[in-house]
Design a protein around this motif. Structure first.
Motif, PDB file in Angstrom:
ATOM      1  N   SER A 223      -3.303  -0.072  -3.681  1.00 42.30           N
ATOM      2  CA  SER A 223      -3.312  -0.970  -2.781  1.00 42.30           C
ATOM      3  C   SER A 223      -2.826  -1.937  -4.150  1.00 42.30           C
ATOM      4  O   SER A 223      -3.601  -1.687  -4.497  1.00 42.30           O
ATOM      5  CB  SER A 223      -4.125  -1.523  -1.815  1.00 42.30           C
ATOM      6  OG  SER A 223      -4.070  -0.989  -0.788  1.00 42.30           O
TER       7      SER A 223
ATOM      8  N   GLU B  69      -5.983  -1.138  -5.937  1.00 43.96           N
ATOM      9  CA  GLU B  69      -7.407  -0.764  -5.206  1.00 43.96           C
ATOM     10  C   GLU B  69      -6.445   0.604  -4.838  1.00 43.96           C
ATOM     11  O   GLU B  69      -6.112   0.942  -4.085  1.00 43.96           O
ATOM     12  CB  GLU B  69      -7.797  -1.428  -4.178  1.00 43.96           C
ATOM     13  CG  GLU B  69      -9.312  -0.770  -3.362  1.00 43.96           C
ATOM     14  CD  GLU B  69      -9.090  -1.671  -2.188  1.00 43.96           C
ATOM     15  OE1 GLU B  69      -8.819  -1.124  -0.863  1.00 43.96           O
ATOM     16  OE2 GLU B  69     -10.452  -2.982  -2.597  1.00 43.96           O
ATOM     17  N   TRP B  70      -7.748   1.628  -4.858  1.00 43.72           N
ATOM     18  CA  TRP B  70      -7.438   3.288  -5.144  1.00 43.72           C
ATOM     19  C   TRP B  70      -8.454   3.618  -4.802  1.00 43.72           C
ATOM     20  O   TRP B  70      -9.468   4.081  -5.462  1.00 43.72           O
ATOM     21  CB  TRP B  70      -7.048   3.217  -7.070  1.00 43.72           C
ATOM     22  CG  TRP B  70      -6.069   5.002  -6.944  1.00 43.72           C
ATOM     23  CD1 TRP B  70      -6.041   5.767  -5.727  1.00 43.72           C
ATOM     24  CD2 TRP B  70      -5.271   5.068  -7.462  1.00 43.72           C
ATOM     25  NE1 TRP B  70      -5.202   6.823  -6.418  1.00 43.72           N
ATOM     26  CE2 TRP B  70      -4.390   5.878  -6.335  1.00 43.72           C
ATOM     27  CE3 TRP B  70      -4.023   4.087  -8.004  1.00 43.72           C
ATOM     28  CZ2 TRP B  70      -3.414   6.960  -6.586  1.00 43.72           C
ATOM     29  CZ3 TRP B  70      -2.457   4.878  -8.374  1.00 43.72           C
ATOM     30  CH2 TRP B  70      -2.320   6.280  -7.814  1.00 43.72           C
TER      31      TRP B  70
ATOM     32  N   THR C 225       1.071  -1.318  -0.381  1.00 39.12           N
ATOM     33  CA  THR C 225      -0.449   0.091   0.014  1.00 39.12           C
ATOM     34  C   THR C 225       1.068   1.254   0.295  1.00 39.12           C
ATOM     35  O   THR C 225       1.769   1.069   0.717  1.00 39.12           O
ATOM     36  CB  THR C 225      -0.779   0.304   1.106  1.00 39.12           C
ATOM     37  OG1 THR C 225      -1.246  -1.157   1.237  1.00 39.12           O
ATOM     38  CG2 THR C 225      -1.794   1.006   1.569  1.00 39.12           C
TER      39      THR C 225
ATOM     40  N   THR D 173      -4.803   6.395  -1.380  1.00 36.74           N
ATOM     41  CA  THR D 173      -3.808   5.168  -1.553  1.00 36.74           C
ATOM     42  C   THR D 173      -4.552   4.142  -1.893  1.00 36.74           C
ATOM     43  O   THR D 173      -5.637   4.207  -2.917  1.00 36.74           O
ATOM     44  CB  THR D 173      -4.941   4.934   0.744  1.00 36.74           C
ATOM     45  OG1 THR D 173      -4.702   5.569   1.525  1.00 36.74           O
ATOM     46  CG2 THR D 173      -3.656   3.631   0.721  1.00 36.74           C
TER      47      THR D 173
END
Length: 83
Positions: free
Chosen positions: A42, A35-36, A2, A40
């Motif tokens: 990831s 995943e945004w 992350t 953040t």
């Protein structure tokens, strides 16, 4: 993995437009690779992401760092008198 980063900063670091970054991120999200949320990001399936990106870590080990070059040596003329 992350990391905290904005899409604007990410685009700037890559030398790409935010529009291109957004479209690419959307595609990677659809593929389930990243995943945004907010600032953040990831990496959900890193190995698959590396495959999609055609990434090879081999080039990282091929780099060598040269010793720093001294700006002045005993053999060099004094340049301060010129300026």
């Amino acid at each position: 993995m992350t990391a905290l980063v904005s899409r604007v900063h990410f685009a700037d670091a890559c030398g790409l437009s935010t529009v291109h970054i957004n479209r690419t991120i959307q595609e990677l999200r659809r593929m389930g690779l990243v995943e945004w949320r907010g600032h953040t990001v990831s990496l959900l399936r890193r190995k698959e992401l590396e495959t999609v990106a055609d990434f090879s870590p081999d080039y990282l080990h091929a780099l060598t760092v040269a010793a720093p070059i001294s700006r002045r040596t005993n053999d060099a003329p004094d340049q301060s008198a010129i300026w």
